[in-house]
Design an enzyme around this catalytic site. Sequence first.
Site, PDB file in Angstrom:
ATOM      1  N   CYS A   4      31.486 -34.921 -52.083  1.00 12.46           N
ATOM      2  CA  CYS A   4      31.856 -33.504 -52.118  1.00 12.46           C
ATOM      3  C   CYS A   4      31.499 -32.816 -50.800  1.00 12.46           C
ATOM      4  O   CYS A   4      30.342 -32.841 -50.364  1.00 12.46           O
ATOM      5  CB  CYS A   4      31.137 -32.821 -53.291  1.00 12.46           C
ATOM      6  SG  CYS A   4      31.322 -31.039 -53.283  1.00 12.46           S
ATOM      7  N   ASP A  30      33.311 -18.872 -43.905  1.00 13.57           N
ATOM      8  CA  ASP A  30      34.492 -19.710 -44.091  1.00 13.57           C
ATOM      9  C   ASP A  30      35.026 -20.152 -42.731  1.00 13.57           C
ATOM     10  O   ASP A  30      35.110 -19.366 -41.788  1.00 13.57           O
ATOM     11  CB  ASP A  30      35.575 -18.938 -44.863  1.00 13.57           C
ATOM     12  CG  ASP A  30      36.624 -19.867 -45.450  1.00 13.57           C
ATOM     13  OD1 ASP A  30      36.660 -20.011 -46.684  1.00 13.57           O
ATOM     14  OD2 ASP A  30      37.403 -20.459 -44.668  1.00 13.57           O
ATOM     15  N   HIS A  46      26.144 -29.075 -58.386  1.00 12.01           N
ATOM     16  CA  HIS A  46      27.584 -29.342 -58.260  1.00 12.01           C
ATOM     17  C   HIS A  46      28.302 -29.015 -59.563  1.00 12.01           C
ATOM     18  O   HIS A  46      28.086 -29.661 -60.585  1.00 12.01           O
ATOM     19  CB  HIS A  46      27.858 -30.801 -57.884  1.00 12.01           C
ATOM     20  CG  HIS A  46      29.335 -31.078 -57.778  1.00 12.01           C
ATOM     21  ND1 HIS A  46      30.030 -30.939 -56.603  1.00 12.01           N
ATOM     22  CD2 HIS A  46      30.252 -31.414 -58.717  1.00 12.01           C
ATOM     23  CE1 HIS A  46      31.314 -31.189 -56.818  1.00 12.01           C
ATOM     24  NE2 HIS A  46      31.475 -31.492 -58.102  1.00 12.01           N
ATOM     25  N   HIS A  99      32.912 -22.170 -55.694  1.00  6.17           N
ATOM     26  CA  HIS A  99      32.580 -21.288 -54.569  1.00  6.17           C
ATOM     27  C   HIS A  99      33.190 -19.916 -54.802  1.00  6.17           C
ATOM     28  O   HIS A  99      34.276 -19.790 -55.361  1.00  6.17           O
ATOM     29  CB  HIS A  99      33.055 -21.870 -53.232  1.00  6.17           C
ATOM     30  CG  HIS A  99      34.500 -22.288 -53.207  1.00  6.17           C
ATOM     31  ND1 HIS A  99      34.932 -23.471 -53.770  1.00  6.17           N
ATOM     32  CD2 HIS A  99      35.597 -21.689 -52.711  1.00  6.17           C
ATOM     33  CE1 HIS A  99      36.239 -23.580 -53.612  1.00  6.17           C
ATOM     34  NE2 HIS A  99      36.678 -22.503 -52.975  1.00  6.17           N
ATOM     35  N   HIS A 101      34.490 -16.728 -52.785  1.00 11.74           N
ATOM     36  CA  HIS A 101      34.877 -16.128 -51.506  1.00 11.74           C
ATOM     37  C   HIS A 101      34.418 -14.668 -51.513  1.00 11.74           C
ATOM     38  O   HIS A 101      34.631 -13.957 -52.506  1.00 11.74           O
ATOM     39  CB  HIS A 101      36.401 -16.109 -51.357  1.00 11.74           C
ATOM     40  CG  HIS A 101      37.052 -17.452 -51.297  1.00 11.74           C
ATOM     41  ND1 HIS A 101      37.449 -18.033 -50.114  1.00 11.74           N
ATOM     42  CD2 HIS A 101      37.405 -18.330 -52.270  1.00 11.74           C
ATOM     43  CE1 HIS A 101      38.031 -19.200 -50.365  1.00 11.74           C
ATOM     44  NE2 HIS A 101      38.010 -19.406 -51.668  1.00 11.74           N
TER      45      HIS A 101
END
Length: 112
Positions: A4, A30, A46, A99, A101
């Site tokens: 990953c 990012d 994870h 995740h 953003h």
Amino acid sequence: MNDCLFCKIIAGEIPSNKVYEDDLCYAFYDINPLAPTHFLVIPKVHLASAAEVTEETAPVVGHIYAVIAKLAKELGIAEGYRVVTNVGALAGQTVHHLHFHVLSGKELGSFN
Ligand code: AMP
Ligand code: ZN
């Protein structure tokens, strides 16, 4: 997870432009920003996406939102920002580690 990308970023095996880190989460800019401020916040555990969140793992999501609120103040974007998490290919998810953003710094337009 061995293969990953974001687990490797957490482990320091792949470089990142770190914004913040604690025991539960990691934040970094990012690589392909879609707004003047665009960073990602990820849990250290994870989870493939928000679809994998359970009652057991839900507290880390609340923690991440508290971290986002704190970072938004520190980074001067508290007046307005957007938090987005994509789930699945149809939504545009390309990295299969949960995740969030965080986008700000321009007119983001309505989202509906
Ligand atoms: P998503 O399309 O929601 O899965 O978002 C994945 C995001 O990860 C994209 O915005 C990518 O630009 C970003 N990304 C991919 N690789 C890296 C990396 N090595 N460092 C920082 N961001 C990355
Ligand atoms: Zn991972």
